[in-house]
Structures are given as structure tokens and as C-alpha cells.
Enzyme design. Structure first.
Site, PDB file in Angstrom:
ATOM      1  N   ASN A 166       2.605  16.994  25.458  1.00 42.70           N
ATOM      2  CA  ASN A 166       3.179  16.672  24.203  1.00 42.70           C
ATOM      3  C   ASN A 166       3.167  17.780  22.807  1.00 42.70           C
ATOM      4  OD1 ASN A 166       2.302  12.995  24.231  1.00 42.70           O
ATOM      5  ND2 ASN A 166       4.074  14.163  25.089  1.00 42.70           N
TER       6      ASN A 166
ATOM      7  N   ASP B 269       5.456   4.174  26.246  1.00 43.74           N
ATOM      8  CA  ASP B 269       6.671   4.926  26.399  1.00 43.74           C
ATOM      9  C   ASP B 269       7.653   4.379  25.775  1.00 43.74           C
ATOM     10  OD1 ASP B 269       8.248   7.275  26.897  1.00 43.74           O
ATOM     11  OD2 ASP B 269       8.574   6.701  28.956  1.00 43.74           O
TER      12      ASP B 269
END
Length: 246
Positions: free
Chosen positions: A75, A27
Site C-alpha cells: 500500500n 476492501d
């Protein structure tokens, strides 16, 4: 020349017993780029470079199973430009990662491959097949993956078996569910590492993380170094894992 690159010395004393499975939520790539006034796609590319460095270190210190959250089922909601850039980066990665096979490393992709373009699916399936016999280390790469989706998929598989009379509903226990997850045959997560300052698991291996130790850091993924990984392993070694016991 090894794909993973040159070994980086960290000079930290690691615990005698290392976790069987270390998971990484990669991340902070977009924020890394934004801080530098760069496109998010360049942040993802830097994150991919760091993936290689961390894999090299994991192999050097003797970790056996490592997993990475690369692309979630959620995503796809990002902009078309960002998703397109990620898919092109993934194509480059799949072409590059074939060199892993010379290092006795197995590649396994977790998630629903059907959503990807045919060329990407074919490359993933070939990498899995060509590395199936390797045993020194396994890389589990989660792509188009979601923990809830994985559990729902396992429930559908078990329901279909029950309808066909292959199993009884009474046979469906925790082991039966585990045996029908993408990760069947691999250990549950012992240590989950998330850089970037976020403190959640974001639908990643939620069944397999039931008794995982969590390690969070404010460092963004492209800046997460082997030394930071060693710090996480040392902290893991100092924790008392009771698995619900006393």
C-alpha cells in the site's frame, strides 16, 4: 459508553460452533467513495467507522480472535496524498481505540512497525502493552504487513538461530516456522471474509490461511453489516472441513 457502539440485532440463527479466528480483508473503501463522487480518503474514514461496528458485533456473538487487513506492505505504492490520509486516519484510530481496553479486549499489531513515524509506533506499542492481560477477545490488526514478508522474516530468525548453533536445520519444521510468525500463540484463520467482489487473499496471512474457508461478497467494506457477517458464519457452519482427510 462503550466505544464499539450500540448492538445491532441481526435475527439470524448462528451455528453452535463458531470459528476460532475470523479474518477480514477490508476492501472497497476507495470504490465506495468513487461511486458517490467523494475523495478516497472519505471512503477510508467510512471503512474505519464500519470496522468499529463489526468489532462490536464480533464481541457480542462471542468470537475470540478476529484479524483485519488494514495496510499492506504494497500500500506504500499508492499516492502520497492517499498514504498521508491513511496515516492520519490511523493516528485518529489509535487515539480512539484506547477505549477498547475498558472492554477486556487485547490489541496486537501484525507487521513491521519500523516503517511508521515514531509517534505511530509508540502508540501501537503502548496499546499492545496496556492490553496484554485482556482475554475476552483479541483484535489482530495487520499494518505494513505482507504474508510473504512475514514468512521471509521467520526464515531469517530461524537461520540466525541455526548460525548461532541454537537449533539444527533438521529442527526447522512447520511448527518452528509458525512459532516465529507475527501470529504465534494465536489460532490459524478458520474463516476469511473479503467484501468488494475481489476473490483473492492479496498476500494476507498466507501461511495461516492454509486451511481457511473463504467467503467472498460483492458488498463494499463500508456497507458490510453485522447481518452480512452472520450470513458468512452460517455458510461456514454448513461447510465440511476435512483438512486434507476424507
Amino acid at each position: 459508553m462503550a466505544l464499539f457502539g450500540k448492538k445491532e440485532k441481526t435475527e439470524l440463527a448462528l451455528p453452535e460452533v463458531l470459528p476460532e479466528h475470523v479474518g477480514f480483508i477490508m476492501d472497497g473503501n476507495g470504490r465506495w467513495a468513487k461511486k458517490r463522487g467523494l475523495p478516497r480518503s472519505l471512503g477510508h474514514r467510512e471503512g474505519a467507522k464500519n470496522f468499529r461496528k463489526i468489532v462490536r458485533h464480533c464481541k457480542d456473538i462471542g468470537l475470540k480472535t478476529i484479524s483485519f487487513y488494514a495496510f499492506s506492505t504494497e500500500n506504500w505504492k499508492r499516492s502520497q496524498d492517499e498514504v498521508g490520509a491513511l496515516m492520519n486516519l490511523f493516528r485518529d484510530y489509535l487515539a480512539d481505540v484506547r477505549n477498547f481496553l475498558s472492554e477486556n479486549t487485547r490489541m496486537v499489531f501484525l507487521g513491521d512497525k519500523s516503517a511508521f513515524d515514531p509517534d505511530i509506533r509508540e502508540k501501537m506499542e503502548k496499546l499492545e502493552a496496556d492490553s496484554a492481560q485482556y482475554t475476552e477477545m483479541t483484535i489482530l490488526m495487520a499494518v505494513n504487513y505482507g504474508g510473504r514478508d512475514e514468512i521471509a522474516r521467520a526464515a531469517r530468525i530461524l537461520a540466525e538461530k541455526a548460525v548461532k548453533g541454537e537449533i539444527s536445520p533438521a529442527d526447522i519444521d512447520e511448527q518452528a516456522v509458525s512459532d516465529n510468525l507475527y501470529t504465534t500463540g494465536y489460532p490459524d484463520v478458520d474463516l476469511l471474509i473479503r467484501p468488494s467482489g475481489e476473490q483473492r487473499i492479496s498476500n494476507y496471512l498466507i501461511w495461516q490461511c492454509a486451511y481457511a474457508e473463504f467467503y467472498y461478497t460483492d458488498i463494499l467494506w463500508p456497507d458490510f453489516t453485522p447481518k452480512e457477517l452472520d450470513k458468512a458464519l452460517i455458510e461456514y457452519g454448513n461447510r465440511n472441513r476435512r483438512f486434507g482427510g476424507v
